[in-house]
Design a protein around this motif. Structure first.
Motif, PDB file in Angstrom:
ATOM      1  N   LYS A   2       0.574  -1.227   0.057  1.00 36.28           N
ATOM      2  CA  LYS A   2       0.474   0.157  -0.496  1.00 36.28           C
ATOM      3  C   LYS A   2       0.858   1.387  -0.255  1.00 36.28           C
ATOM      4  CE  LYS A   2      -4.259  -1.120   1.793  1.00 36.28           C
ATOM      5  NZ  LYS A   2      -5.637  -0.997   1.850  1.00 36.28           N
ATOM      6  N   GLU A   3      -0.072   2.353   0.099  1.00 35.70           N
ATOM      7  CA  GLU A   3       0.946   3.178  -0.790  1.00 35.70           C
ATOM      8  C   GLU A   3       1.571   3.942   0.604  1.00 35.70           C
ATOM      9  OE1 GLU A   3      -1.474   7.168  -1.522  1.00 35.70           O
ATOM     10  OE2 GLU A   3       0.474   8.491  -1.942  1.00 35.70           O
ATOM     11  N   PHE A   4       0.982   3.557   1.768  1.00 39.70           N
ATOM     12  CA  PHE A   4       1.258   3.905   3.361  1.00 39.70           C
ATOM     13  C   PHE A   4       1.416   3.144   3.664  1.00 39.70           C
ATOM     14  CE2 PHE A   4       1.293   2.294   7.370  1.00 39.70           C
ATOM     15  CZ  PHE A   4       1.252   3.324   8.290  1.00 39.70           C
ATOM     16  N   THR A   5       2.346   2.096   3.256  1.00 37.43           N
ATOM     17  CA  THR A   5       3.584   1.465   3.389  1.00 37.43           C
ATOM     18  C   THR A   5       4.785   1.657   2.511  1.00 37.43           C
ATOM     19  OG1 THR A   5       2.057  -0.987   3.859  1.00 37.43           O
ATOM     20  CG2 THR A   5       4.856  -1.455   3.821  1.00 37.43           C
ATOM     21  N   ARG A   6       4.563   2.306   1.713  1.00 40.17           N
ATOM     22  CA  ARG A   6       5.848   2.607   0.574  1.00 40.17           C
ATOM     23  C   ARG A   6       6.684   4.362   1.381  1.00 40.17           C
ATOM     24  NH1 ARG A   6       4.924   5.413  -3.674  1.00 40.17           N
ATOM     25  NH2 ARG A   6       2.871   4.695  -3.850  1.00 40.17           N
ATOM     26  N   LYS A   7       5.874   5.239   1.717  1.00 43.88           N
ATOM     27  CA  LYS A   7       5.147   6.353   2.254  1.00 43.88           C
ATOM     28  C   LYS A   7       6.021   6.102   3.869  1.00 43.88           C
ATOM     29  CE  LYS A   7       2.280   9.161   0.475  1.00 43.88           C
ATOM     30  NZ  LYS A   7       1.004  10.568   0.880  1.00 43.88           N
ATOM     31  N   ALA A   8       6.020   5.168   4.240  1.00 44.26           N
ATOM     32  CA  ALA A   8       6.330   5.362   5.345  1.00 44.26           C
ATOM     33  C   ALA A   8       7.704   4.570   5.845  1.00 44.26           C
ATOM     34  CB  ALA A   8       6.077   3.757   6.113  1.00 44.26           C
ATOM     35  N   ILE A   9       8.024   3.717   4.925  1.00 43.68           N
ATOM     36  CA  ILE A   9       9.053   3.596   4.688  1.00 43.68           C
ATOM     37  C   ILE A   9       9.857   4.615   4.331  1.00 43.68           C
ATOM     38  CG2 ILE A   9      10.558   1.999   3.368  1.00 43.68           C
ATOM     39  CD1 ILE A   9       8.639  -0.343   3.260  1.00 43.68           C
ATOM     40  N   THR A  22       8.603   8.943  16.557  1.00 40.70           N
ATOM     41  CA  THR A  22       8.153   7.919  17.106  1.00 40.70           C
ATOM     42  C   THR A  22       7.376   6.550  16.726  1.00 40.70           C
ATOM     43  OG1 THR A  22       5.898   9.318  17.167  1.00 40.70           O
ATOM     44  CG2 THR A  22       7.711   8.978  18.693  1.00 40.70           C
ATOM     45  N   TYR A  23       6.730   5.653  15.812  1.00 37.98           N
ATOM     46  CA  TYR A  23       5.289   4.591  15.263  1.00 37.98           C
ATOM     47  C   TYR A  23       4.695   6.086  14.802  1.00 37.98           C
ATOM     48  CZ  TYR A  23       8.790   0.713  17.382  1.00 37.98           C
ATOM     49  OH  TYR A  23       9.363   0.483  17.773  1.00 37.98           O
ATOM     50  N   GLY A  24       4.357   6.846  16.114  1.00 41.24           N
ATOM     51  CA  GLY A  24       3.044   7.584  15.514  1.00 41.24           C
ATOM     52  C   GLY A  24       3.166   8.560  14.573  1.00 41.24           C
ATOM     53  N   SER A  25       4.565   9.053  14.936  1.00 39.73           N
ATOM     54  CA  SER A  25       4.287  10.105  13.709  1.00 39.73           C
ATOM     55  C   SER A  25       5.116   9.740  12.517  1.00 39.73           C
ATOM     56  CB  SER A  25       6.119  11.055  14.717  1.00 39.73           C
ATOM     57  OG  SER A  25       6.914  10.530  14.629  1.00 39.73           O
ATOM     58  N   VAL A  26       5.631   8.685  12.580  1.00 40.28           N
ATOM     59  CA  VAL A  26       5.621   8.105  10.652  1.00 40.28           C
ATOM     60  C   VAL A  26       4.579   7.792  10.365  1.00 40.28           C
ATOM     61  CG1 VAL A  26       6.760   6.293  10.137  1.00 40.28           C
ATOM     62  CG2 VAL A  26       7.781   6.866  11.767  1.00 40.28           C
ATOM     63  N   ALA A  27       4.010   7.344  10.832  1.00 42.65           N
ATOM     64  CA  ALA A  27       2.746   7.017  10.336  1.00 42.65           C
ATOM     65  C   ALA A  27       1.951   8.398  10.182  1.00 42.65           C
ATOM     66  CB  ALA A  27       1.553   6.316  11.577  1.00 42.65           C
ATOM     67  N   ARG A  28       1.939   9.076  11.095  1.00 38.96           N
ATOM     68  CA  ARG A  28       0.391  10.372  10.379  1.00 38.96           C
ATOM     69  C   ARG A  28       1.563  11.067   9.020  1.00 38.96           C
ATOM     70  NH1 ARG A  28       1.011  11.012  15.927  1.00 38.96           N
ATOM     71  NH2 ARG A  28       2.605  12.303  16.664  1.00 38.96           N
ATOM     72  N   TYR A  29       2.935  11.465   9.161  1.00 40.57           N
ATOM     73  CA  TYR A  29       3.342  11.213   8.216  1.00 40.57           C
ATOM     74  C   TYR A  29       2.827  10.948   6.663  1.00 40.57           C
ATOM     75  CZ  TYR A  29       6.556  15.068  10.057  1.00 40.57           C
ATOM     76  OH  TYR A  29       6.270  16.206  10.812  1.00 40.57           O
ATOM     77  N   PRO A  33      -2.605   9.016  10.697  1.00 40.63           N
ATOM     78  CA  PRO A  33      -2.891   9.012  12.332  1.00 40.63           C
ATOM     79  C   PRO A  33      -3.053   8.201  12.955  1.00 40.63           C
ATOM     80  CG  PRO A  33      -4.529  10.255  10.512  1.00 40.63           C
ATOM     81  CD  PRO A  33      -3.960   9.357   9.916  1.00 40.63           C
ATOM     82  N   ARG A  34      -3.511   6.843  12.827  1.00 40.06           N
ATOM     83  CA  ARG A  34      -3.335   5.311  13.381  1.00 40.06           C
ATOM     84  C   ARG A  34      -3.001   4.395  13.549  1.00 40.06           C
ATOM     85  NH1 ARG A  34      -9.663   7.110  13.648  1.00 40.06           N
ATOM     86  NH2 ARG A  34      -9.475   7.553  11.276  1.00 40.06           N
ATOM     87  N   GLY A  35      -2.353   4.307  12.172  1.00 44.96           N
ATOM     88  CA  GLY A  35      -1.542   3.173  11.452  1.00 44.96           C
ATOM     89  C   GLY A  35       0.070   3.067  12.600  1.00 44.96           C
ATOM     90  N   ALA A  36       0.073   3.025  13.217  1.00 42.50           N
ATOM     91  CA  ALA A  36       1.058   3.024  14.639  1.00 42.50           C
ATOM     92  C   ALA A  36       1.808   1.550  14.362  1.00 42.50           C
ATOM     93  CB  ALA A  36       1.140   3.793  15.866  1.00 42.50           C
ATOM     94  N   ARG A  37       1.284   1.212  14.802  1.00 42.24           N
ATOM     95  CA  ARG A  37       0.825  -0.394  14.985  1.00 42.24           C
ATOM     96  C   ARG A  37       1.516  -1.378  13.494  1.00 42.24           C
ATOM     97  NH1 ARG A  37      -3.022  -3.621  18.467  1.00 42.24           N
ATOM     98  NH2 ARG A  37      -0.595  -4.828  19.138  1.00 42.24           N
ATOM     99  N   GLN A  38       1.095  -0.434  12.419  1.00 43.18           N
ATOM    100  CA  GLN A  38       1.778  -0.706  11.079  1.00 43.18           C
ATOM    101  C   GLN A  38       3.414  -0.575  10.935  1.00 43.18           C
ATOM    102  OE1 GLN A  38      -0.329  -2.796   9.356  1.00 43.18           O
ATOM    103  NE2 GLN A  38      -1.649  -2.292  11.165  1.00 43.18           N
ATOM    104  N   ILE A  39       3.724   0.485  11.148  1.00 42.54           N
ATOM    105  CA  ILE A  39       4.995   0.814  11.753  1.00 42.54           C
ATOM    106  C   ILE A  39       5.705  -0.615  12.323  1.00 42.54           C
ATOM    107  CG2 ILE A  39       7.084   2.622  11.966  1.00 42.54           C
ATOM    108  CD1 ILE A  39       4.504   3.143  10.295  1.00 42.54           C
ATOM    109  N   LYS A  49      15.455  -5.385   3.744  1.00 41.19           N
ATOM    110  CA  LYS A  49      15.312  -5.027   2.342  1.00 41.19           C
ATOM    111  C   LYS A  49      15.907  -3.768   1.494  1.00 41.19           C
ATOM    112  CE  LYS A  49      12.153  -6.510  -1.484  1.00 41.19           C
ATOM    113  NZ  LYS A  49      11.364  -7.631  -1.861  1.00 41.19           N
ATOM    114  N   TYR A  50      14.969  -2.904   2.741  1.00 43.94           N
ATOM    115  CA  TYR A  50      14.712  -1.887   2.411  1.00 43.94           C
ATOM    116  C   TYR A  50      15.912  -0.795   3.246  1.00 43.94           C
ATOM    117  CZ  TYR A  50      10.891  -2.828  -0.300  1.00 43.94           C
ATOM    118  OH  TYR A  50       9.781  -3.625  -0.860  1.00 43.94           O
TER     119      TYR A  50
END
Length: 112
Positions: A2-9, A22-29, A33-39, A49-50
């Motif tokens: 997903k785009e979220f995953t690409r952006k986060a990386i 922080t996990y939360g700030s990476v998720a927000r950027y 905003p509530r995807g901290a656990r994905q990080i 890999k990345y």
DNA sequence: TTAGTGACAGGCA
DNA sequence: CTGCCTGCCACTA
């Protein structure tokens, strides 16, 4: 992926040495905003890999969040080697948190 | 398709 | 300060 995953990386790859996010700030950027656990999922499954600087990601309390005892010490050591002060397993976010305003501050003050 | 799984965050006692 | 609880969401089996 997903785009979220690409952006986060991408965002995590931009964190400079001596700074943390922080996990939360990476998720927000990254736009979730509530995807901290994905990080945390990203970190545990695709750091090699990345080439993600996984040691620069900590939780909102400023603590090293990894569970594994050995991993905790490794992260603490790696951060200290790049200039981050780690007291116990805590870091002062007022000093070491990296974000866009911090970038502006560094540029204006000629700080590395 | 659905239930289970986190290196989380934030509110509250 | 320290837990405890709930909401979360991409991914997996």
């Amino acid at each position: 992926m997903k785009e979220f995953t690409r952006k986060a990386i991408w965002i995590m790859q931009q964190i400079p040495e001596g700074k943390v996010m922080t996990y939360g700030s990476v998720a927000r950027y990254a736009g979730s905003p509530r995807g901290a656990r994905q990080i945390s999922w990203i970190l545990s499954s695709m750091t090699e890999k990345y080439h993600i600087p996984w040691q620069r990601i900590i939780n909102s309390k400023g603590e090293i969040a990894i569970q594994d005892e050995q991993g905790k010490w490794m992260q603490k050591t790696m951060l200290e080697e790049e200039g981050v002060v780690v007291i116990g397993f805590r870091i002062d976010l007022d000093v070491f948190l990296w974000d866009t305003t911090q970038v502006a501050y560094d540029i204006n003050n000629n700080v590395q």
